[in-house]
Design a protein around this motif. Structure first.
Motif, PDB file in Angstrom:
ATOM      1  N   SER A  39      18.763 -39.789 -30.725  1.00 12.11           N
ATOM      2  CA  SER A  39      19.581 -40.921 -31.154  1.00 12.11           C
ATOM      3  C   SER A  39      21.021 -40.780 -30.664  1.00 12.11           C
ATOM      4  N   MET A  40      21.553 -39.554 -30.688  1.00  9.41           N
ATOM      5  CA  MET A  40      22.920 -39.316 -30.240  1.00  9.41           C
ATOM      6  C   MET A  40      23.120 -39.696 -28.779  1.00  9.41           C
ATOM      7  N   VAL A  41      22.090 -39.486 -27.946  1.00 10.40           N
ATOM      8  CA  VAL A  41      22.220 -39.796 -26.516  1.00 10.40           C
ATOM      9  C   VAL A  41      21.544 -41.125 -26.174  1.00 10.40           C
ATOM     10  N   ASP A  42      21.214 -41.900 -27.204  1.00 13.26           N
ATOM     11  CA  ASP A  42      20.668 -43.250 -27.045  1.00 13.26           C
ATOM     12  C   ASP A  42      19.358 -43.250 -26.246  1.00 13.26           C
ATOM     13  N   LEU A  43      18.452 -42.343 -26.612  1.00 16.65           N
ATOM     14  CA  LEU A  43      17.158 -42.261 -25.926  1.00 16.65           C
ATOM     15  C   LEU A  43      15.985 -42.266 -26.898  1.00 16.65           C
ATOM     16  N   SER A  44      16.187 -42.789 -28.085  1.00 15.77           N
ATOM     17  CA  SER A  44      15.110 -42.773 -29.084  1.00 15.77           C
ATOM     18  C   SER A  44      13.848 -43.453 -28.568  1.00 15.77           C
ATOM     19  N   GLY A  45      14.017 -44.478 -27.755  1.00 10.37           N
ATOM     20  CA  GLY A  45      12.868 -45.222 -27.249  1.00 10.37           C
ATOM     21  C   GLY A  45      12.167 -44.568 -26.071  1.00 10.37           C
ATOM     22  N   LYS A  46      12.689 -43.443 -25.603  1.00 13.78           N
ATOM     23  CA  LYS A  46      12.118 -42.766 -24.434  1.00 13.78           C
ATOM     24  C   LYS A  46      11.481 -41.420 -24.798  1.00 13.78           C
ATOM     25  N   ALA A  47      11.278 -41.155 -26.065  1.00 11.35           N
ATOM     26  CA  ALA A  47      10.849 -39.833 -26.514  1.00 11.35           C
ATOM     27  C   ALA A  47       9.557 -39.374 -25.854  1.00 11.35           C
ATOM     28  N   TYR A  48       8.640 -40.299 -25.580  1.00 11.70           N
ATOM     29  CA  TYR A  48       7.336 -39.899 -25.070  1.00 11.70           C
ATOM     30  C   TYR A  48       7.141 -40.257 -23.595  1.00 11.70           C
ATOM     31  N   CYS A  49       8.263 -40.497 -22.914  1.00 15.60           N
ATOM     32  CA  CYS A  49       8.238 -40.669 -21.465  1.00 15.60           C
ATOM     33  C   CYS A  49       8.322 -39.297 -20.785  1.00 15.60           C
ATOM     34  N   TYR A  50       7.833 -39.247 -19.554  1.00 16.67           N
ATOM     35  CA  TYR A  50       7.950 -38.037 -18.739  1.00 16.67           C
ATOM     36  C   TYR A  50       9.152 -38.191 -17.794  1.00 16.67           C
ATOM     37  N   PRO A  51       9.700 -37.072 -17.307  1.00 15.36           N
ATOM     38  CA  PRO A  51      10.886 -37.146 -16.450  1.00 15.36           C
ATOM     39  C   PRO A  51      10.764 -38.103 -15.265  1.00 15.36           C
ATOM     40  N   ASP A  52       9.567 -38.203 -14.652  1.00 12.42           N
ATOM     41  CA  ASP A  52       9.435 -39.080 -13.485  1.00 12.42           C
ATOM     42  C   ASP A  52       9.460 -40.564 -13.857  1.00 12.42           C
ATOM     43  N   GLN A  53       9.531 -40.849 -15.149  1.00  9.63           N
ATOM     44  CA  GLN A  53       9.641 -42.235 -15.613  1.00  9.63           C
ATOM     45  C   GLN A  53      11.069 -42.604 -15.991  1.00  9.63           C
ATOM     46  N   LEU A  54      12.014 -41.693 -15.743  1.00  9.01           N
ATOM     47  CA  LEU A  54      13.399 -41.887 -16.173  1.00  9.01           C
ATOM     48  C   LEU A  54      14.328 -42.099 -14.991  1.00  9.01           C
ATOM     49  N   SER A  55      15.432 -42.780 -15.251  1.00  8.83           N
ATOM     50  CA  SER A  55      16.502 -42.904 -14.259  1.00  8.83           C
ATOM     51  C   SER A  55      17.319 -41.612 -14.227  1.00  8.83           C
ATOM     52  N   GLY A  56      18.208 -41.500 -13.231  1.00  6.74           N
ATOM     53  CA  GLY A  56      19.066 -40.315 -13.144  1.00  6.74           C
ATOM     54  C   GLY A  56      19.937 -40.141 -14.370  1.00  6.74           C
ATOM     55  N   GLY A  57      20.498 -41.230 -14.862  1.00  7.91           N
ATOM     56  CA  GLY A  57      21.332 -41.156 -16.051  1.00  7.91           C
ATOM     57  C   GLY A  57      20.546 -40.728 -17.271  1.00  7.91           C
ATOM     58  N   GLU A  58      19.300 -41.209 -17.364  1.00  8.21           N
ATOM     59  CA  GLU A  58      18.448 -40.807 -18.494  1.00  8.21           C
ATOM     60  C   GLU A  58      18.060 -39.339 -18.385  1.00  8.21           C
ATOM     61  N   HIS A  59      17.827 -38.867 -17.158  1.00 15.27           N
ATOM     62  CA  HIS A  59      17.582 -37.433 -16.972  1.00 15.27           C
ATOM     63  C   HIS A  59      18.726 -36.609 -17.560  1.00 15.27           C
ATOM     64  N   GLN A  60      19.952 -37.026 -17.241  1.00 12.31           N
ATOM     65  CA  GLN A  60      21.100 -36.245 -17.692  1.00 12.31           C
ATOM     66  C   GLN A  60      21.278 -36.347 -19.200  1.00 12.31           C
ATOM     67  N   ARG A  61      20.939 -37.488 -19.773  1.00 10.96           N
ATOM     68  CA  ARG A  61      21.015 -37.606 -21.236  1.00 10.96           C
ATOM     69  C   ARG A  61      20.028 -36.663 -21.917  1.00 10.96           C
ATOM     70  N   VAL A  62      18.835 -36.553 -21.344  1.00 12.50           N
ATOM     71  CA  VAL A  62      17.851 -35.604 -21.892  1.00 12.50           C
ATOM     72  C   VAL A  62      18.394 -34.185 -21.777  1.00 12.50           C
ATOM     73  N   ALA A  63      18.988 -33.869 -20.626  1.00  8.65           N
ATOM     74  CA  ALA A  63      19.537 -32.534 -20.415  1.00  8.65           C
ATOM     75  C   ALA A  63      20.641 -32.225 -21.433  1.00  8.65           C
ATOM     76  N   ILE A  64      21.453 -33.221 -21.749  1.00  2.03           N
ATOM     77  CA  ILE A  64      22.510 -33.034 -22.752  1.00  2.03           C
ATOM     78  C   ILE A  64      21.890 -32.824 -24.129  1.00  2.03           C
ATOM     79  N   ALA A  65      20.904 -33.648 -24.462  1.00  2.79           N
ATOM     80  CA  ALA A  65      20.239 -33.500 -25.760  1.00  2.79           C
ATOM     81  C   ALA A  65      19.628 -32.109 -25.895  1.00  2.79           C
ATOM     82  N   ARG A  66      19.003 -31.631 -24.844  1.00  4.53           N
ATOM     83  CA  ARG A  66      18.413 -30.287 -24.867  1.00  4.53           C
ATOM     84  C   ARG A  66      19.501 -29.221 -25.055  1.00  4.53           C
TER      85      ARG A  66
END
Length: 229
Positions: free
Chosen positions: A124-151
């Motif tokens: 929720s903090m990185v605004d990706l609640s709706g992408k929780a069950y997506c795989y990395p190859d389904q994400l944009s570059g910005g979404e990749h980095q948001r996941v990396a920050i969340a991790r």
């Protein structure tokens, strides 16, 4: 809190002096840009903080602990206090967004109940609640980095190191990532960000530590980026 006291690093394999008598002190909760030309020593500073390498001489204090001579078996405990965000994201391709973030908690032995509580929170903090069950190859570059920050922040580390976190992103996406990192800092996390992003450094007006030839040549509050990019 990060403190380098007379830190020198000479690489034994080629004799190159990467750092020469570095002194710097970063207070708890600060946001600091680490800048300088390629080969200046920025990556060496990050590797020293992560205990990937050891200094040739000098002392490094991280969160009131002298990490200079820590035994290898204690290195994982030191790294628990540091979240790291890289330019190339480093997500696990066969795990979902949720699983990539949860994995950072699993490897330190967090209870499954705490994982189930914490992962949705950082999503929720990185605004990706709706992408929780997506795989990395389904994400944009910005979404990749948001996941990396969340991790990087899921274990609530007191220090976040960002190594060129906007380097592979377009300008608009880069600013979205910077907003997230600013919010993390505002919550009390110390942020050290190595970058060549001149526009970001000059616009944010935060403390800038400039490294050249393995030495600190400038340390300014509300500093600017003075190198060609």
């Amino acid at each position: 809190m990060i403190k380098f006291i007379n830190v020198t690093k000479v690489y034994e394999d080629n004799g190159a002096k990467a750092l020469s008598n570095i002194n710097m002190f970063i207070e708890k909760g600060e946001f600091v840009f680490l800048v300088g030309p390629s080969g200046a020593g920025k990556s060496t500073i990050i590797k020293l903080l992560l205990k990937e390498i050891d200094p040739t001489s000098g002392t490094i204090i991280l969160n009131d602990m002298d990490i200079t001579k820590v035994k290898n078996r204690k290195v994982p405990y030191i790294r628990r206090n540091i979240g790291v965000v890289f330019q190339d994201f480093r997500l696990l391709p066969n795990k979902t967004v949720y699983e990539n973030i949860a994995f950072a908690m699993e490897i330190i032995g967090s209870h499954p109940k705490e994982i189930r509580r914490r992962v949705p929170m950082v999503l929720s903090m990185v605004d990706l609640s709706g992408k929780a069950y997506c795989y990395p190859d389904q994400l944009s570059g910005g979404e990749h980095q948001r996941v990396a920050i969340a991790r990087a922040i899921v274990n609530n580390p007191p220090v976040l190191i960002a190594d060129e976190p906007t380097g592979n992103l377009d300008p608009d996406t880069a600013w979205e990532i910077m907003k997230i990192i600013k919010d993390i800092n505002r919550r009390g996390t110390t942020v050290l960000m190595a970058t060549h992003a001149k526009d970001i450094v000059n616009s944010m007006k935060r403390r800038v530590i400039a490294i050249e030839g393995g030495r600190v040549v400038r340390d300014e509050e509300k500093g600017v980026y003075e190198y060609e990019v």
